[in-house]
Design an enzyme around this catalytic site. Structure first.
Site, PDB file in Angstrom:
ATOM      1  N   ASN A   2      41.772  17.954  -8.965  1.00  0.00           N
ATOM      2  CA  ASN A   2      41.441  18.926  -7.923  1.00  0.00           C
ATOM      3  C   ASN A   2      40.857  18.236  -6.692  1.00  0.00           C
ATOM      4  O   ASN A   2      40.180  17.205  -6.793  1.00  0.00           O
ATOM      5  CB  ASN A   2      40.530  20.042  -8.441  1.00  0.00           C
ATOM      6  N   VAL A   3      41.153  18.811  -5.538  1.00  0.00           N
ATOM      7  CA  VAL A   3      40.698  18.272  -4.252  1.00  0.00           C
ATOM      8  C   VAL A   3      40.122  19.436  -3.448  1.00  0.00           C
ATOM      9  O   VAL A   3      40.864  20.338  -3.034  1.00  0.00           O
ATOM     10  CB  VAL A   3      41.877  17.613  -3.489  1.00  0.00           C
ATOM     11  N   GLU A   4      38.805  19.419  -3.255  1.00  0.00           N
ATOM     12  CA  GLU A   4      38.143  20.544  -2.580  1.00  0.00           C
ATOM     13  C   GLU A   4      38.078  20.328  -1.069  1.00  0.00           C
ATOM     14  O   GLU A   4      38.498  19.292  -0.551  1.00  0.00           O
ATOM     15  CB  GLU A   4      36.755  20.739  -3.204  1.00  0.00           C
TER      16      GLU A   4
ATOM     17  N   CYS B  43      43.759  23.028  -6.604  1.00  0.00           N
ATOM     18  CA  CYS B  43      43.513  22.812  -8.026  1.00  0.00           C
ATOM     19  C   CYS B  43      44.255  21.560  -8.503  1.00  0.00           C
ATOM     20  O   CYS B  43      45.205  21.099  -7.859  1.00  0.00           O
ATOM     21  CB  CYS B  43      43.999  24.016  -8.836  1.00  0.00           C
TER      22      CYS B  43
ATOM     23  N   GLU C 189      46.341  21.326 -10.744  1.00  0.00           N
ATOM     24  CA  GLU C 189      47.747  21.638 -10.990  1.00  0.00           C
ATOM     25  C   GLU C 189      48.565  21.510  -9.710  1.00  0.00           C
ATOM     26  O   GLU C 189      49.763  21.192  -9.765  1.00  0.00           O
ATOM     27  CB  GLU C 189      47.881  23.061 -11.551  1.00  0.00           C
TER      28      GLU C 189
ATOM     29  N   CYS D 286      47.400  28.947 -11.052  1.00  0.00           N
ATOM     30  CA  CYS D 286      48.071  27.723 -11.489  1.00  0.00           C
ATOM     31  C   CYS D 286      49.059  27.977 -12.610  1.00  0.00           C
ATOM     32  O   CYS D 286      50.043  27.245 -12.754  1.00  0.00           O
ATOM     33  CB  CYS D 286      47.033  26.672 -11.861  1.00  0.00           C
TER      34      CYS D 286
END
Ligand code: THU
Length: 145
Positions: free
Chosen positions: A56-58, A67, A69, A103
């Site tokens: 995940n990359v916020e 997310c 996925e 997802c």
């Protein structure tokens, strides 16, 4: 070999769940989660035998968070395409995590026939985790009408 037709059945890669779990746990190291502090790692086996992964990359604009996925699906496309034969995702402790609803829809689009997911309640099919799913088939039906 398909017993009925004599046509060879498509080769289905052997699912090594331990290897997929290891790849999902390794992906945790790449997660960017300064806001939730909740890393997620995902891994999948493609129908041609590749193991792919994602994290995940916020974002400071919280709603833009990607997310794990999402990055997994991007990796699927970037590394040769194909479909997902098996999938697992894990939380920061490396424990199995259920993919969120959005997802599940992402995964559905790229499912191989009989795709399997390792879940908190055992190995499940895509149909079991997203019953009566909306998918490309609905758009095709509309085009025909
Ligand atoms: N998250 C995922 O990456 N995948 C899921 O299926 C569930 C939630 C992430 C999004 C966010 O960065 C963090 O987990 C907390 O919601």
């Amino acid at each position: 070999m398909n017993a009925d037709s004599g046509i060879p059945a498509p080769a289905v890669p052997e699912i090594e769940w331990a290897e997929l779990l290891e790849a999902a746990r390794a992906a945790l190291a790449h997660a960017y989660v300064p806001y939730s502090k909740y890393p997620v790692g995902a891994a999948a086996l493609t129908d041609d035998g590749r193991v792919i992964s994602g994290c995940n990359v916020e974002n400071a604009s919280y709603g833009l968070t990607l997310c794990a996925e999402c990055s997994l699906i991007s990796s699927l496309r970037m590394t040769g395409g194909g479909l997902l034969a098996a999938f697992v995702c894990v939380d920061g402790a490396g424990e199995i995590l259920m993919p969120c609803g959005r997802c599940r829809q992402l995964l559905y689009e790229f499912r191989a026939p009989a795709m399997q997911l390792m879940t908190v309640s055992g190995i499940r099919t895509m149909d079991e985790v997203l019953p009566d799913a909306f998918g490309p088939q609905h758009l095709e039906e509309q085009e025909k009408a």
